[in-house]
Design a protein around this motif. Structure first.
Motif, PDB file in Angstrom:
ATOM      1  N   TYR A   1       0.786  -1.226   0.000  1.00  0.00           N
ATOM      2  CA  TYR A   1       0.000   0.000   0.000  1.00  0.00           C
ATOM      3  C   TYR A   1       0.823   1.284   0.000  1.00  0.00           C
ATOM      4  CZ  TYR A   1      -3.667  -3.356   0.984  1.00  0.00           C
ATOM      5  OH  TYR A   1      -4.524  -4.427   0.900  1.00  0.00           O
ATOM      6  N   SER A   2       2.107   1.176   0.293  1.00  0.00           N
ATOM      7  CA  SER A   2       3.013   2.326   0.201  1.00  0.00           C
ATOM      8  C   SER A   2       4.298   1.873  -0.485  1.00  0.00           C
ATOM      9  CB  SER A   2       3.328   2.884   1.599  1.00  0.00           C
ATOM     10  OG  SER A   2       2.168   3.367   2.237  1.00  0.00           O
ATOM     11  N   PRO A   3       4.175   1.399  -1.741  1.00  0.00           N
ATOM     12  CA  PRO A   3       5.324   0.781  -2.409  1.00  0.00           C
ATOM     13  C   PRO A   3       6.427   1.776  -2.722  1.00  0.00           C
ATOM     14  CG  PRO A   3       3.537   1.114  -3.965  1.00  0.00           C
ATOM     15  CD  PRO A   3       2.987   1.450  -2.612  1.00  0.00           C
ATOM     16  N   ASP A   4       7.638   1.247  -2.870  1.00  0.00           N
ATOM     17  CA  ASP A   4       8.783   2.039  -3.307  1.00  0.00           C
ATOM     18  C   ASP A   4       8.624   2.279  -4.807  1.00  0.00           C
ATOM     19  OD1 ASP A   4      11.162   3.175  -3.983  1.00  0.00           O
ATOM     20  OD2 ASP A   4      12.434   1.516  -3.305  1.00  0.00           O
ATOM     21  N   LEU A   5       8.343   3.506  -5.183  1.00  0.00           N
ATOM     22  CA  LEU A   5       8.050   3.822  -6.583  1.00  0.00           C
ATOM     23  C   LEU A   5       9.302   3.864  -7.453  1.00  0.00           C
ATOM     24  CD1 LEU A   5       5.316   6.544  -6.032  1.00  0.00           C
ATOM     25  CD2 LEU A   5       4.991   4.131  -6.619  1.00  0.00           C
ATOM     26  N   LYS A   6      10.444   3.569  -6.865  1.00  0.00           N
ATOM     27  CA  LYS A   6      11.662   3.474  -7.658  1.00  0.00           C
ATOM     28  C   LYS A   6      11.828   2.096  -8.271  1.00  0.00           C
ATOM     29  CE  LYS A   6      14.063   6.873  -4.755  1.00  0.00           C
ATOM     30  NZ  LYS A   6      15.211   7.099  -3.832  1.00  0.00           N
ATOM     31  N   SER A   7      10.989   1.158  -7.858  1.00  0.00           N
ATOM     32  CA  SER A   7      11.126  -0.217  -8.344  1.00  0.00           C
ATOM     33  C   SER A   7       9.745  -0.780  -8.666  1.00  0.00           C
ATOM     34  CB  SER A   7      11.825  -1.090  -7.296  1.00  0.00           C
ATOM     35  OG  SER A   7      11.074  -1.109  -6.089  1.00  0.00           O
ATOM     36  N   GLY A   8       9.714  -1.999  -9.182  1.00  0.00           N
ATOM     37  CA  GLY A   8       8.460  -2.695  -9.446  1.00  0.00           C
ATOM     38  C   GLY A   8       7.881  -2.456 -10.820  1.00  0.00           C
ATOM     39  N   TRP A   9       8.532  -1.652 -11.651  1.00  0.00           N
ATOM     40  CA  TRP A   9       7.933  -1.300 -12.941  1.00  0.00           C
ATOM     41  C   TRP A   9       8.086  -2.398 -13.975  1.00  0.00           C
ATOM     42  CZ3 TRP A   9       4.585   2.158 -12.147  1.00  0.00           C
ATOM     43  CH2 TRP A   9       4.802   3.160 -11.202  1.00  0.00           C
ATOM     44  N   GLY A  10       8.906  -3.386 -13.710  1.00  0.00           N
ATOM     45  CA  GLY A  10       8.976  -4.531 -14.614  1.00  0.00           C
ATOM     46  C   GLY A  10       7.762  -5.425 -14.500  1.00  0.00           C
ATOM     47  N   ILE A  11       7.007  -5.267 -13.397  1.00  0.00           N
ATOM     48  CA  ILE A  11       5.815  -6.086 -13.144  1.00  0.00           C
ATOM     49  C   ILE A  11       4.552  -5.267 -13.350  1.00  0.00           C
ATOM     50  CG2 ILE A  11       4.604  -7.467 -11.401  1.00  0.00           C
ATOM     51  CD1 ILE A  11       7.312  -7.937 -10.063  1.00  0.00           C
ATOM     52  N   HIS A  12       4.551  -4.030 -12.882  1.00  0.00           N
ATOM     53  CA  HIS A  12       3.344  -3.202 -12.888  1.00  0.00           C
ATOM     54  C   HIS A  12       3.461  -2.052 -13.885  1.00  0.00           C
ATOM     55  CE1 HIS A  12       2.181  -5.265  -9.190  1.00  0.00           C
ATOM     56  NE2 HIS A  12       3.369  -4.982  -8.702  1.00  0.00           N
ATOM     57  N   VAL A  13       2.352  -1.744 -14.535  1.00  0.00           N
ATOM     58  CA  VAL A  13       2.271  -0.551 -15.370  1.00  0.00           C
ATOM     59  C   VAL A  13       1.850   0.647 -14.526  1.00  0.00           C
ATOM     60  CG1 VAL A  13       1.124   0.518 -17.356  1.00  0.00           C
ATOM     61  CG2 VAL A  13       1.709  -1.918 -17.416  1.00  0.00           C
ATOM     62  N   VAL A  14       0.952   0.388 -13.565  1.00  0.00           N
ATOM     63  CA  VAL A  14       0.476   1.415 -12.647  1.00  0.00           C
ATOM     64  C   VAL A  14       0.633   0.904 -11.220  1.00  0.00           C
ATOM     65  CG1 VAL A  14      -1.520   2.756 -11.872  1.00  0.00           C
ATOM     66  CG2 VAL A  14      -1.184   2.334 -14.315  1.00  0.00           C
ATOM     67  N   GLN A  15       1.139   1.740 -10.336  1.00  0.00           N
ATOM     68  CA  GLN A  15       1.233   1.406  -8.916  1.00  0.00           C
ATOM     69  C   GLN A  15       0.416   2.423  -8.114  1.00  0.00           C
ATOM     70  OE1 GLN A  15       4.894  -0.412  -7.272  1.00  0.00           O
ATOM     71  NE2 GLN A  15       5.957   0.498  -9.023  1.00  0.00           N
ATOM     72  N   GLU A  16      -0.129   1.939  -6.989  1.00  0.00           N
ATOM     73  CA  GLU A  16      -0.987   2.786  -6.167  1.00  0.00           C
ATOM     74  C   GLU A  16      -0.402   2.981  -4.779  1.00  0.00           C
ATOM     75  OE1 GLU A  16      -5.410   1.758  -8.004  1.00  0.00           O
ATOM     76  OE2 GLU A  16      -4.864   1.011  -6.009  1.00  0.00           O
ATOM     77  N   VAL A  17      -0.629   4.167  -4.250  1.00  0.00           N
ATOM     78  CA  VAL A  17      -0.312   4.496  -2.860  1.00  0.00           C
ATOM     79  C   VAL A  17      -1.630   4.835  -2.169  1.00  0.00           C
ATOM     80  CG1 VAL A  17       0.829   6.129  -1.313  1.00  0.00           C
ATOM     81  CG2 VAL A  17       2.014   5.326  -3.384  1.00  0.00           C
ATOM     82  N   LYS A  18      -1.901   4.148  -1.053  1.00  0.00           N
ATOM     83  CA  LYS A  18      -3.129   4.389  -0.301  1.00  0.00           C
ATOM     84  C   LYS A  18      -2.837   5.288   0.893  1.00  0.00           C
ATOM     85  CE  LYS A  18      -5.822   1.526  -2.654  1.00  0.00           C
ATOM     86  NZ  LYS A  18      -6.959   2.002  -3.476  1.00  0.00           N
ATOM     87  N   LEU A  19      -3.679   6.298   1.078  1.00  0.00           N
ATOM     88  CA  LEU A  19      -3.592   7.206   2.212  1.00  0.00           C
ATOM     89  C   LEU A  19      -4.953   7.295   2.876  1.00  0.00           C
ATOM     90  CD1 LEU A  19      -1.626  10.056   0.401  1.00  0.00           C
ATOM     91  CD2 LEU A  19      -0.654   8.389   1.999  1.00  0.00           C
TER      92      LEU A  19
END
Length: 335
Positions: free
Chosen positions: A144-162
């Motif tokens: 829910y608060s992913p490191d937006l510097k990584s993970g783009w090889g798996i996801h096209v869009v990432q979400e942060v929940k507040l």
């Protein structure tokens, strides 16, 4: 809606859960057929399924699946699985579908199941060691608060929940408007204020607050969702009407299983875009309680639209019809 976060086949050893509430006895499973209490839909009439998915699910219903009690090899049941009907895609579908799949009495509604899930998590999380809590916090932060510097090889869009307190919405709006008046773009101003003043969902206590949100006026918090692509901020969902509910995740499913001492099987049916043949297009993903199993499992359905279940984030109930035991050669699957 729900969010399936991993294809787990066994329970994680991280949390030493305490004994949960009493659930229906295994002795009653053969005497109670939920088909007599619940309207079901034939698989050929279920919307959103391809022909190969329907054929596979029809075979499962015709032959049944054999469940064996993990701790008692003498206890086994054959279940024929029917579709339990559509449920509202309002963020509460994990709990709405579970209510139907469990055959719950009127006193147990989706809001009760959500509260029970959160309470189970809070009680057991509080009993963990510092190291164990740290492992759970890290998993929640990743979701829910992913490191937006990584993970783009798996996801096209990432979400942060507040989480924004309902009582703070007016002051948040004023702070955003001040930045807009200074020349900042509206979405960037909203991102800045929400990240600065709202609660991140990044540990056990904040997860409990998040998972308590059902999208009702009685909720303490509203969910704010920041969506990112690799290039930067994509959208800000401000949820101004407060109708967004917290999606059920694997942590919630496992807590629900533990609370009722029942295994929960999520049945994923993948379409042709998953690049699997008809014989392998349906998966049973078990979520086991961290306690003694004292009741038969129940089953939830997800229509996967890809190999990783991308888009298959809506739970629907499956109704399990107990059937006479047959030989292993005659059942469609042994769980």
């Amino acid at each position: 809606m729900g969010k399936l976060i991993c294809n787990s086949t066994t329970s994680s050893p991280v949390i030493a859960w305490r004994d949960p509430v009493v659930a229906p006895s295994l002795d009653t499973v053969k005497a109670v057929d939920l088909a007599e209490q619940t309207t079901t839909t034939a698989w050929e009439n279920v919307s959103g399924l391809e022909d190969q998915q329907k054929r596979h699910l029809q075979r499962l219903h015709a032959k049944g699946v054999l469940w064996k009690h993990p701790g008692d090899s003498s206890t086994s049941v054959v279940f024929r699985l029917s579709h339990g009907g559509d449920v509202e895609a309002d963020g509460n579908c994990l709990f709405t579908a579970s209510e139907k799949a469990m055959g719950s009495p009127p006193s147990i509604d989706p809001r009760y199941l959500r509260r029970s899930t959160v309470k189970r998590f809070q009680e057991d999380f509080g009993s963990l060691s510092v190291e164990e809590r740290g492992s759970i916090d890290a998993a929640i932060k990743h979701l829910y608060s992913p490191d937006l510097k990584s993970g783009w090889g798996i996801h096209v869009v990432q979400e942060v929940k507040l989480l924004a307190k309902k009582g703070d919405r007016e002051s948040l709006d004023l702070a955003i408007e001040e930045l807009v008046q200074l020349g900042m773009q509206r979405e960037l101003a909203a991102e800045s204020i929400y990240k600065e003043r709202c609660m991140a969902v990044d540990d056990g206590p904040s997860w409990a607050k998040y998972m308590s949100i059902s999208g009702s006026p009685d909720d303490e918090y509203d969910i704010i969702t920041l969506q990112y692509t690799e290039e930067g901020l994509l959208t800000v969902d401000e949820n101004r009407e407060g109708h967004a509910a917290a999606f059920g995740d694997d942590i919630a499913i496992e807590c629900l299983a533990t609370e009722f001492k029942r295994e929960i099987y999520v049945v994923q049916a993948h379409g042709s875009d998953a690049m699997v043949d008809e014989e392998n297009c349906v998966f049973f993903l078990p979520h086991r309680p961290r306690s003694e199993i004292r009741a038969p499992p129940f089953f939830l359905f997800m229509k996967g639209t890809g190999w990783c279940g991308a888009g298959g984030d809506h739970y629907e109930p499956l109704i399990a019809h107990p059937s006479p035991i047959v030989s292993l050669e005659k059942v469609a699957l042994v769980l």
